[in-house]
Design an enzyme around this catalytic site. Structure first.
Site, PDB file in Angstrom:
ATOM      1  N   GLU A 108      10.204  12.045   8.179  1.00  0.00           N
ATOM      2  CA  GLU A 108       9.762  11.170   7.089  1.00  0.00           C
ATOM      3  C   GLU A 108      10.677  11.335   5.880  1.00  0.00           C
ATOM      4  OE1 GLU A 108       5.409  10.993   6.502  1.00  0.00           O
ATOM      5  OE2 GLU A 108       5.820  11.018   4.352  1.00  0.00           O
ATOM      6  N   ASP A 110      10.628  10.149   1.849  1.00  0.00           N
ATOM      7  CA  ASP A 110       9.671   9.583   0.887  1.00  0.00           C
ATOM      8  C   ASP A 110      10.158   9.375  -0.526  1.00  0.00           C
ATOM      9  OD1 ASP A 110       7.290   9.887   2.488  1.00  0.00           O
ATOM     10  OD2 ASP A 110       7.409  12.031   2.118  1.00  0.00           O
ATOM     11  N   GLU A 112       7.876   8.748  -3.910  1.00  0.00           N
ATOM     12  CA  GLU A 112       6.506   8.618  -4.412  1.00  0.00           C
ATOM     13  C   GLU A 112       6.543   8.556  -5.935  1.00  0.00           C
ATOM     14  OE1 GLU A 112       3.426  10.620  -1.369  1.00  0.00           O
ATOM     15  OE2 GLU A 112       4.648  12.073  -2.456  1.00  0.00           O
TER      16      GLU A 112
END
Ligand SMILES: *[C@@H]1O[C@H](CO)[C@@H](O)[C@H](O)[C@H]1NC(C)=O
Length: 295
Positions: A108, A110, A112
């Site tokens: 993953e 990311d 955010e």
């Protein structure tokens, strides 16, 4: 006459040759409607569409947030999104844009965005999971207000590196450190995901600031739904056309000197947290941190 004719032929030959290399340079993203590459994932009534789907809004209220994902799965490429973050009092909200694999050995990558009280700065947190292992958080403040206008957030992923960009400025590089025993995502396709949800149990000042529901609905806006990746089936182990895309070329296997200078500027001026320097949480530094440098 003769001269310009020759130039013309030369240009045509060049165009054909570069076309054969399956896009030797990044394509300028033209307007691509949401529905061509993406589908809503949950709370479909909390997504609003504008301009024939060229622009969308995600809504968060006290009942639910919402999200969407790419239709396709991809092995390598550059994945970008134009986002305008939740304006005003956004404390407790989190807007995410990420790549994620579907299998158990989880990969993953990311972005955010943690909201804040009116007038207080957003935090951008990035993380990388490889082979199920995460705990690689870095946090920065941005050098602009991400709620005022659209900015592009993108991930370049090839066999050599994963680079996070904000408006074409590299803010983080995760090098392939297989030689140091660190797993690097290379054999599982990932899908793109984005969502807006409530995380007031941890997001703003570690959960101290609660979401003010009297300000709902919270709205994040999106555009730029073009995807530049090697599309593969979910279970594919490799990209059938690897080596033939622009992101595989030498120029994208490492940052250039100018990009390293930009990265250094971001890290020096805007870093809030880096797992590589957190000796309390990680008395023994993660091996890849050797390469978590800015020059
Ligand atoms: C919110 O603003 C405060 C005060 O300026 C800051 O300490 C904090 O890091 C900001 N961001 C979040 C997500 O809490």
């Amino acid at each position: 006459m003769v001269f310009s004719c020759k130039v013309g032929v030369y240009v045509v030959v060049l165009l054909v040759a570069s076309g054969m290399a399956m896009g030797a340079t990044p394509k300028k993203a033209v307007n691509v409607p949401f529905g061509r590459n993406y589908v809503p994932t949950w709370a479909l009534d909390h997504i609003k569409y504008f301009n024939g789907g060229n622009e969308i809004q995600l809504l968060l209220d006290k009942y639910t947030g919402t999200g969407f994902q790419s239709k396709g799965s991809y092995l390598f490429g550059q994945f970008s999104m134009h986002i305008k973050m939740v304006p005003g009092d956004s404390a407790g909200t989190v807007t995410a844009f990420y790549l994620s694999s579907q299998n158990s050995e989880h990969d993953e990558v990311d972005f955010e965005f943690l909201g804040n009280r009116s007038g207080q700065p957003y935090i951008l947190q990035t993380n990388v999971f490889t082979g199920g292992k995460g705990d690689r958080e870095q946090r920065i403040f941005l050098w602009f207000d991400p709620t005022k206008a659209y900015h592009s957030y993108s991930i370049l992923w090839n066999l050599h590196q994963i680079v996070f960009f904000v408006d074409d400025i590299p803010i983080r590089v995760f090098k392939n450190s297989k030689d140091l025993g660190v797993k690097f995502p290379f054999n599982q396709p990932m899908k793109l995901y984005s969502s807006l949800w409530n995380a007031d149990d941890w997001a703003t000042r570690g959960g101290l600031e609660k979401t003010d529901w009297s300000k709902a609905p919270f709205v994040a806006s999106y555009k730029g739904f073009h995807i530049d990746g090697c599309e593969s089936s979910v279970n594919a182990k490799y990209c059938a056309t690897r080596g033939k895309h622009w992101w595989d070329q030498k120029a994208y296997q490492d940052l250039d000197a100018y990009q390293y200078r930009r990265l250094k500027w971001v890290r020096k001026r805007f870093t809030i947290y880096n797992y590589c320097t957190d000796r309390v949480r990680f008395p023994k530094m993660a091996p890849e941190c050797k390469r978590d440098r800015d020059a």
